[in-house]
Every structure is written in structure tokens, then in C-alpha cells.
Motif scaffolding. Structure first.
Motif, PDB file in Angstrom:
ATOM      1  N   GLY A  44      37.415  49.924  34.379  1.00 23.74           N
ATOM      2  CA  GLY A  44      37.807  50.960  33.427  1.00 23.74           C
ATOM      3  C   GLY A  44      38.312  52.217  34.099  1.00 23.74           C
ATOM      4  O   GLY A  44      39.203  52.900  33.590  1.00 23.74           O
ATOM      5  N   MET A  45      37.743  52.544  35.236  1.00 14.34           N
ATOM      6  CA  MET A  45      38.135  53.777  35.949  1.00 14.34           C
ATOM      7  C   MET A  45      38.218  53.515  37.441  1.00 14.34           C
ATOM      8  O   MET A  45      37.330  52.868  38.005  1.00 14.34           O
ATOM      9  N   PHE A  68      34.566  51.895  38.463  1.00 11.30           N
ATOM     10  CA  PHE A  68      33.654  51.908  37.319  1.00 11.30           C
ATOM     11  C   PHE A  68      34.146  50.919  36.265  1.00 11.30           C
ATOM     12  O   PHE A  68      35.345  50.792  36.065  1.00 11.30           O
ATOM     13  N   LEU A  70      34.537  50.203  32.128  1.00 11.64           N
ATOM     14  CA  LEU A  70      34.839  51.167  31.066  1.00 11.64           C
ATOM     15  C   LEU A  70      33.514  51.701  30.516  1.00 11.64           C
ATOM     16  O   LEU A  70      32.666  50.930  30.080  1.00 11.64           O
TER      17      LEU A  70
END
Lengths: 74, 577
Positions: A44-45, A68, A70
Motif C-alpha cells: 500500500g505504501m 507497508f 495498505l
């Protein structure tokens, strides 16, 4: 080249929190994910030195990469 | 017909009216703000007889809609001087929905300052009686007393000693399904309830029937789509139930947006010790519950039960903002101590953002040392809890302590503490802090989602570009969601899954038989923001107060070495809609 990889939330399960790892020049964020058996679709990141990056970003010597799933809150 | 209950505390009279037709499409924040804007003189003293305290369940409260357990409280805020809406989970919203009560409006003020009252609302009517037993007691003891006197199954709205003592950091608290506490946070609403001399309100839903639906088949179908969206989205379906909101600690640390040591750095060395990941491991190891709901019908379950090292209940509803404020802003590197602070704050009924951010400023002032969690606990219990002169200074909030001790680094907007996201490195949330009608409040337009979490698109957190528009859209959507009784966390799936929000609108139509469209819902959000803004302007809170404190422009923050540099004229374009 050496990079620092940080993992968070469930990405840590059966892996690690933080590790220095060696990769050949030209390695992308996506390559690292594949190497760690993390489905890129679940990412997600992505942050490199605290700034957002994409999967196709080519990493450089001593980059600090954070992955990471989400997540949210507030 | 939907009812409106008016309780006049000046003469202790009660009126139960049919809700005006104009309020038919209003609930939650839309209704509390409509009542406050229409009936409270904007220039009144928030603790005087002309302020009104309004409670309103949301439009979907009492139905089987997923995550519709939030209820709003509104008034003029004694902390900010602005209009205030605050919503919380718990059991009362659902009960008021079933009782067909659209709003409870508490007006006036008793002349005598030595008498307290309790208010009891049921299908039979409303009772207002002098209260003695719980006066001076804190929230957990109030819940116990109410359960003993009136039964375990009652909804409870209460203030602790902080609200009785009219402190600006006070909250209104409410009972959750398991008999613990949830809070109507921010803005000092506990003091407004205290100024009306109301110690607690109970809600009894006995004898009520399920909320009638105009089209129950359509409601059920829409609720299924809505629930599926909540469960399918990784944030609401997996991340929040597992790690709670504290999962943000490591994210904000990583991007340099975790305000640390009273907003002097964007990163905190001991971030992992206060992280959601660490909290999850601790909860599981001690036999607590990592996944827990604040209200019936919640499918996200972001709350948790956090036990101490002996496996005994320490706290629940242990939020990122609380953990950030004590853990990073006050540098307390011990999650157990922070959990104990959280529990004491719940008991006293003080805000878990305003209070620890205030302690960060008090630490900078030298009143106590950074990292000294034991002294924080002592001050909470012995000073704030006993309303000593020092306790009253601390109880005045972040801005008040800053003024008293001559601190210039005071993180407030409109005198309300800035929460857990540094506006220099997450600029979209800075726009929300500056422009929201509520004083600094991340929930008013959670730009962190799109700046950092990649939910609802991506807008670079370090650039000013696009931030005003982002914050505006989020603030409008939030005002609408806050009017439905739905939890704000439905916004995560709603921003990414196309069917989610239309399903919520379909539920509204199936409940009331209307023909609302998405545009109507957006329109409601705009209307709410505008009437709140007009109230603030009339209260003397003008555009010159739509700004961040000066220190954000003077001091660059590590690691990105960034300052707040949004042009004030650009910020003012926020209201162009």
C-alpha cells in the motif's frame, strides 16, 4: 549495493522488522518485494528515505526502503 | 412521528415536540449544527444560560446498517469559541433511533449552583431529578451507580469531575456496549454539560420496536453491499481490526510527520515501542482483545481491550492520537503507562488529545520533565482530578498553559490542540487544521489518507499544490458522513470502492422513502459547513484565525527540513464553494 529494508504490520510475519540487504545495481522496489515474497499487489505504501516511491523505482546505494500494506486510522 | 425533547434547566421544564418538517433530512452533525446555528446567539458565553447542548443520533441510527452507531453532540465550544460537533460510539445513538427521538436539546441554566441533576429518557417520557449520589464522582463510578440504580442495560451520557469543574479539556462520556467508556471528544463539551448542572443522562429503550423502514428489502440489499465494501477494503477489513489506529505511529514516523517533543521533530526514536505492531503483540500476549467494537453493528472493530502485565483490564479504545501524544509528543516510551493515562483520562472525562498535547507544552515550560509518565499520572489524578489551582491551569488546555507559562511553541488552532500529524510534513492536514470550523481537528477532513496512506488517490504531502481542494472535498464529505450516524472510517472504503457510498445513500432512501442522490449528500455536507462557518463569523472567529501558529513558519522540522509555507490567500480560497 547495500540497502536497508524496513517492513511493517503483517509484512513482518515470518520476515523481519529491519535488515541490511545486498542487491545488484539496477534493483527496483518491485524486485525487492519479489525477493521477499511479498505480493506487490498487497503493498500500500512505499517510502524511500521517508518519501513516497513507486514499485518501478530503481534503488541506490544506502537507500532506506520502507514497505507497508495498505493501512489507515485516524 | 420523530420527537424533539427540550429540557430547560432554568425552570426544569420539559417539552416534547414533533420534529419540524424542515429537520426531516437532518441527523447527527447536520442537526446539532442547525440547532446551534439557529438557536444559540453566536456571541453568548459558552458556559452561560444562552448556550444549548444538543444531542442527535444520525439518520441511520437504530437501523441494522453497518457502522451506524455514532451519535453527535453539539454546542458553542468553551475551548474554541466556535460551533462544535463531536460524535461518539456507544449505545445511546442506536437507542435514540429506536425511540424515534431526533434530538435532545438542553437549554438554560439553574440559578442555584449547589444542585446537580440527572435526566432519564424513556418511552414513557422524560424525568429530571436532583442528583446527589454521583456528584463529585468520576465516570466509571457513575456507570456503576447508574447500573445499580436503573439497570445494566441503560444508555448513559455522563461527565466526570473535569466536566463538573468546567474545565476546557473536559469531554462528555458515554457507555459502550460492554460498560466501558467512549467520548464525545474535543472542544470542552463536558464543561457545557457541567454548566447546565447535568451530571448524567440515561436512555432506556424498553418497549421500543425496530426502526421502521419504508423499503426493508432494498435496505437489506444496500446494507449487504455496504458491509461487503467495509470488509473488502484492506484498511477497514484488515488493518484497523488487527492493529487499531495505532498502526499509524510507524507510518507517520517513517514519513517524518510524527510530531515529537512538543512538535520539535517529525520523528521519534522509540517509535517502535509505541507502535500498533507492538501494541498488537502485547495485547495478544496478555490475553486482551486486539479487535473490538465501540458500538453494536460495527464490522470494522478498530477498538481493542488492552490488559496490564497481569492480564487485568487497563484500557480500551486506545487510539493512535492518545498514544502519539503521550508517546512521541511527551516522549513517554512505555505503552503500559500510556494505557494507564488513557484509563485515568476516560475516568476523569478529559480529552485524550487536548490533555496530552497540553502536557507537551507543560513539559516545555518545565513544569515536569519530558518522558515523565509517572508525573503525568500524578498530575492527572491529584491536580486535574482534584481541581487544584494547578489542576485548573492544566485543565484550561494547551493554549491556556502556553499563555500561563509564556511558551511560544503552542500547537493550537482556534485554541484547540493540534493532533498527531505535523502540518509541515503533511500539508493537506495543515489546511484542515487551519480552515475547519471546529478548531484544529484531523477528523474534520482527513487529508492524511490521500497525502500519506494512498487512499482516495495521491497528493504529495510535502507540496502545497492541490491541498486546499483535497481538504475542501474531504471536509464536505465528512460533514455529510457525520450526519448519518455512520463511522468516519467508512471513508476508507468509500474513497476506493465505487459501490460503497451509493449503498449508504440507498440505505437512507430505503429508510425514509426519499430519492436522495450522491449530489444531495454532497450538498448536505456543503450546507453544514457553511452554516457552521457563518456561526463562527458571527461569533467573531474570522478568517484571520484560519491559520496555523507562527512557529510552524519559523521552525523547520526534521527529517525533511520543511516549514509551513502555505500562502494565507490560497488558504482563504477554501471557502469558495
Amino acid at each position: 549495493m547495500w540497502i536497508t529494508v524496513k517492513l511493517f504490520a503483517n509484512f513482518r510475519e515470518n520476515r523481519f522488522k529491519e535488515a541490511r540487504r545486498q542487491y545488484p545495481p539496477g534493483t527496483t522496489v518491485g524486485d525487492v518485494a519479489t525477493d521477499l515474497e511479498i505480493d506487490p499487489g498487497l503493498i500500500g505504501m512505499i517510502f524511500i528515505h521517508g518519501r513516497a516511491a513507486e514499485l518501478d523505482r530503481v534503488l541506490g546505494e544506502d537507500d532506506v526502503l520502507a514497505l507497508f500494506p495498505l493501512l489507515g486510522g485516524g | 412521528m420523530p420527537k424533539v425533547i427540550r429540557i430547560n434547566m432554568t425552570d426544569l421544564s420539559v417539552r416534547i415536540d414533533e420534529a419540524p418538517a424542515a429537520w426531516a433530512g437532518l441527523g447527527g452533525r447536520a442537526l446539532t449544527s442547525t440547532v446551534v446555528a439557529a438557536e444559540v446567539p453566536p456571541t453568548c458565553h459558552p458556559l452561560g444560560p444562552n448556550n444549548k447542548l444538543v444531542f442527535a443520533p444520525g439518520l441511520l441510527s437504530g437501523t441494522a446498517a453497518a457502522n451506524a452507531g455514532r451519535m453527535s453532540a453539539g454546542a458553542k465550544s468553551p475551548l474554541t469559541g466556535t460551533i462544535k460537533e463531536s460524535n461518539a460510539g456507544g449505545t445511546c445513538g442506536r437507542m435514540l433511533g429506536r425511540l424515534d427521538i431526533k434530538a435532545i436539546i438542553i437549554e438554560g441554566q439553574p440559578a442555584a449552583t449547589d444542585t446537580w441533576y440527572n435526566i432519564r429518557i424513556s418511552n414513557e417520557g422524560v424525568v429530571v431529578e436532583p442528583e446527589t449520589e454521583t456528584v463529585g464522582l468520576n465516570n466509571f463510578a457513575v456507570l456503576e451507580s447508574v447500573a445499580k440504580r436503573y439497570g445494566e442495560d441503560k444508555g448513559v451520557i455522563t461527565i466526570g469531575s473535569a466536566g463538573e469543574n468546567l474545565m476546557m479539556i473536559s469531554n462528555i462520556s458515554t457507555r459502550d456496549p460492554e460498560g466501558k467508556l467512549r467520548s464525545f471528544g474535543r472542544g470542552g463539551l463536558g464543561a457545557v454539560m457541567g454548566s447546565k448542572r447535568v451530571k448524567f443522562i440515561t436512555i432506556d429503550q424498553e418497549g421500543t420496536r425496530p426502526v421502521p423502514l419504508v423499503d426493508s428489502a432494498a435496505f437489506k440489499a444496500a446494507n449487504m453491499i455496504f458491509t461487503k465494501a467495509l470488509k473488502d477494503h484492506p484498511v477497514s477489513g484488515q488493518g484497523l481490526p488487527t492493529y487499531g489506529t495505532a498502526v499509524l505511529v510507524n507510518i507517520l514516523h517513517e514519513i517524518g510527520g510524527l510530531p515529537t517533543r512538543n512538535f520539535t521533530s517529525g520523528q521519534c526514536e522509540h517509535h517502535d515501542m509505541i507502535s500498533g505492531e507492538h501494541m498488537y503483540d502485547t495485547i495478544v500476549a496478555r490475553g486482551g482483545e486486539p479487535t473490538h467494537g465501540c458500538s453494536i453493528g460495527c464490522v470494522i472493530q478498530c477498538s481493542q481491550v488492552y490488559n496490564d502485565k497481569d492480564g487485568k483490564y487497563l484500557t480500551s479504545g486506545f487510539e493512535y492520537e492518545t498514544i502519539w501524544a503521550y508517546g512521541a509528543d511527551c516522549l513517554i516510551n512505555n505503552l503500559d503507562l500510556i494505557a494507564e493515562c488513557d484509563n485515568v483520562m476516560d475516568d476523569l472525562g478529559v480529552d485524550s488529545i487536548e490533555t496530552p498535547v497540553m502536557f507537551g507544552v507543560a513539559m516545555e515550560a518545565g513544569l515536569l520533565k519530558f518522558g515523565d509518565g509517572m508525573e503525568v499520572l500524578r498530575m492527572l489524578r491529584e491536580e486535574i482530578g482534584k481541581a487544584t489551582p494547578l489542576g485548573r491551569i492544566l485543565g484550561g488546555g494547551t493554549g491556556h498553559v502556553g499563555k500561563t507559562y509564556g511558551v511560544t511553541r503552542v500547537p493550537v488552532v482556534k485554541n484547540q490542540a493540534i493532533p498527531a500529524y505535523d502540518p509541515r510534513s503533511v500539508k493537506g492536514i495543515g489546511v484542515t487544521y487551519a480552515t475547519t470550523t471546529q478548531g484544529a481537528d484531523h477528523t474534520a477532513g482527513y487529508a492524511v489518507a490521500t497525502n500519506v496512506l494512498n487512499v482516495g488517490g495521491k497528493v504529495d504531502p510535502l507540496s502545497n499544490e492541490g491541498q486546499v481542494e483535497l481538504s475542501r472535498n474531504l471536509q464536505i464529505a465528512t460533514a455529510a458522513i457525520d450526519s448519518t450516524g455512520l463511522c468516519l472510517f467508512i471513508a476508507f472504503p468509500a474513497l476506493d470502492i465505487a459501490e460503497c457510498l451509493p449503498a449508504a445513500v440507498d440505505m437512507l432512501n430505503a429508510r425514509f422513502g426519499g430519492k436522495l442522490t450522491m449530489d444531495d449528500v454532497v450538498g448536505l455536507g456543503k450546507t453544514v459547513l457553511k452554516l457552521e462557518h457563518e456561526f463562527n463569523l458571527a461569533a467573531g472567529i474570522g478568517p484571520e484565525q484560519d491559520r496555523l501558529p507562527e512557529f510552524f513558519e519559523l521552525e523547520a522540522i526534521a527529517p525533511h527540513n520543511v516549514k509551513w509555507d502555505m500562502d494565507q490567500k490560497e488558504l482563504a480560497t477554501f471557502w469558495n464553494f
